[in-house]
Design an enzyme around this catalytic site. Structure first.
Site, mmCIF file in Angstrom:
data_model
loop_
_atom_site.group_PDB
_atom_site.id
_atom_site.type_symbol
_atom_site.label_atom_id
_atom_site.label_comp_id
_atom_site.label_asym_id
_atom_site.label_seq_id
_atom_site.Cartn_x
_atom_site.Cartn_y
_atom_site.Cartn_z
ATOM 1 N N ARG A 66 7.137 -9.770 -12.768
ATOM 2 C CA ARG A 66 7.317 -10.747 -11.686
ATOM 3 C C ARG A 66 8.661 -10.569 -10.980
ATOM 4 N NH1 ARG A 66 8.841 -15.700 -12.791
ATOM 5 N NH2 ARG A 66 7.974 -15.673 -14.893
ATOM 6 N N TYR A 128 -2.140 -18.499 13.629
ATOM 7 C CA TYR A 128 -3.288 -18.361 12.707
ATOM 8 C C TYR A 128 -3.566 -19.712 12.026
ATOM 9 C CZ TYR A 128 -5.722 -16.987 8.440
ATOM 10 O OH TYR A 128 -6.613 -16.908 7.405
ATOM 11 N N ASP A 201 5.483 -13.202 12.602
ATOM 12 C CA ASP A 201 4.291 -12.648 11.951
ATOM 13 C C ASP A 201 3.802 -11.506 12.840
ATOM 14 O OD1 ASP A 201 1.690 -12.066 11.160
ATOM 15 O OD2 ASP A 201 1.318 -14.102 10.439
ATOM 16 N N LYS A 226 -4.579 -6.608 6.420
ATOM 17 C CA LYS A 226 -5.194 -6.180 7.676
ATOM 18 C C LYS A 226 -4.931 -4.685 7.927
ATOM 19 C CE LYS A 226 -6.460 -10.456 8.112
ATOM 20 N NZ LYS A 226 -5.586 -11.232 7.301
#
Ligand SMILES: Cc1ncc(COP(=O)(O)O)c(C=O)c1O
Length: 412
Positions: A66, A128, A201, A226
């Site tokens: 992590r 979005y 973004d 994407k």
């Protein structure tokens, strides 16, 4: 001097990969060309000093999955190289962190930039749907005030910055799904004049078309799901910013667990290598498709930044140079309601109705039914998302086939 490729295409292929030639007894030992996957969660050190440095956050040392992982770091380093393509001499001043999804990247960036109880955050009104819901519904539960602004209107942005005093403004270079293009250099100057950070973004533009950090943005965010992954088979996200901000980002990431796993990082890094090829082809296809469909009698309009009648066509040309205008096209079905759009979606044969963009395949999505479902009809109307709007993410197929499938479905 190590050889540094000049073009973004070469950087995408080689970025983040160290050459691993080892010389033994005067002979060069073989090393694999393709990078591997290091799945180990734990790391053992020969001495406690190194372990102490690793636990203290030395980015070159690994201690626990992590906190960091070499396969993930290779992908992150490749992303830094691409985002700093316009300023390679300054690449060492920036970092990237990979996250489990694009939304984890948005959340991590906001948390690390002071979006917390008592603060106000501003966002582009046509962002979005999940980002809109964070600002409008989820963050207010934690004491954050969210406000929306038309980010294509610098005057409105300035008024929001003056009147609302947000700690950050979140925008999309090319907005999802209305495909508005925002003036990043201008917004960065406005934000900085009013002590706000600009979070961009860049999912729809990708580093192939535009690199926001070189134009004043403080943080760049991607849904790597994407165009970076590109094959519709891996979920991930990335944030990139200047190194002074790394401790805040890393602290939040390791405490909230917004990590990307090494297997996903390996897939995304592999996808990144062909991203410029795919994006260039997809942009070219999108331009052809938009051009061919704009006069179709069943359409009330076609939205595409590459069309001369798009309101930000000139701005997009200036910001993206000659690489293209993105690979998403908005189709406004004439006099269409939900049932008409459903009929259109069901009539398509090759283009598939699926809720993503950036894949090899051409895909369509109905925003008011999918990505912007959480907004009320009044909120969608205020933003400009009509009941007839369909988002077409153009793939790498032959453009004439895409056009033929859409025309047949419109005519059917
Ligand atoms: C512009 C934009 N940002 C963020 C996201 C969220 O990405 P993810 O689905 O990887 O969490 C999406 C998803 O569609 C998006 O289109």
């Amino acid at each position: 001097m190590p050889f540094v490729p000049k073009s973004i295409d070469s950087k995408a292929v080689h970025g983040g990969e160290a050459r691993r030639y080892a010389s033994r007894d005067g002979r060069v030992a073989a090393a694999p060309v393709a990078g591997g996957i290091a799945p180990s969660i734990g790391y053992v050190y020969a001495d406690s000093d190194h372990l102490d440095r690793a636990l203290g956050g030395d980015p070159d040392l690994y201690v626990y999955g992590r906190y960091g992982n070499p396969t993930v770091a290779a992908f992150e380093n490749a992303m830094v190289e691409l985002e700093c393509h316009d300023m390679p001499e300054r690449a060492g001043e920036y970092f990237a962190l990979a996250t489990g999804s694009g939304m984890a990247a948005v959340s991590l960036a906001a948390a690390a930039c002071g979006v917390e109880a008592g603060a106000t955050v501003a966002a582009a009104q046509d962002c979005y749907g999940a980002t809109y819901s964070l600002v409008d519904q989820l963050w207010p539960r934690y004491g954050v005030r969210g406000v929306f602004v038309d980010a294509t209107d610098p005057g409105a942005v300035e008024r929001t910055l003056v009147e609302e005093r947000p700690v950050a403004l979140i925008v999309e270079t090319i907005s999802n799904p209305l495909l508005k293009v925002v003036d990043i250099p201008r917004l960065a100057a406005l934000c900085h004049a009013h002590d706000a950070l600009l979070l961009v973004d860049n999912t729809f533009a990708t580093p192939v078309l535009f690199r926001p950090l070189a134009h004043g943005a403080d943080v760049v965010i991607h849904s790597a799901t994407k165009y970076i992954g590109g094959h519709g088979d891996v979920l991930g996200g990335v944030v990139a910013a200047c190194s002074e901000m790394r401790p805040a980002f890393w602290e939040h990431q390791k405490k909230t667990g917004a990590n990307l796993g090494p297997h996903e990082a390996w897939l995304l890094h592999r996808g990144l290598k062909t991203m410029p090829l795919r994006v260039e082809r997809q942009c070219r296809n999108a331009r052809i498709v938009a051009d061919r469909l704009r006069s179709h009698p069943a359409l009330a309009g076609v939205r595409y930044p590459g069309l001369p009648d798009h309101p930000q066509h000139e701005l997009a040309g200036r910001m993206f140079g000659c690489r293209g205008f993105g690979a998403v096209v908005g189709l406004e079905l004439k006099d269409a309601g939900r049932e008409d759009v459903f009929r259109f979606l069901e009539s398509l044969q090759m283009v598939q109705p699926a809720t993503t963009v950036g894949d090899l395949y051409s895909l369509v999505l109905y925003p008011s039914h999918a990505s912007h479902r959480a907004l009320s009809p009044a909120q969608r109307a205020a933003v400009g998302i009509s009941d007839g709007l369909v988002r077409l993410a153009v793939g790498v197929e032959e453009p004439q086939d895409i056009v033929a499938d859409i025309c047949a479905a419109l005519e059917g």
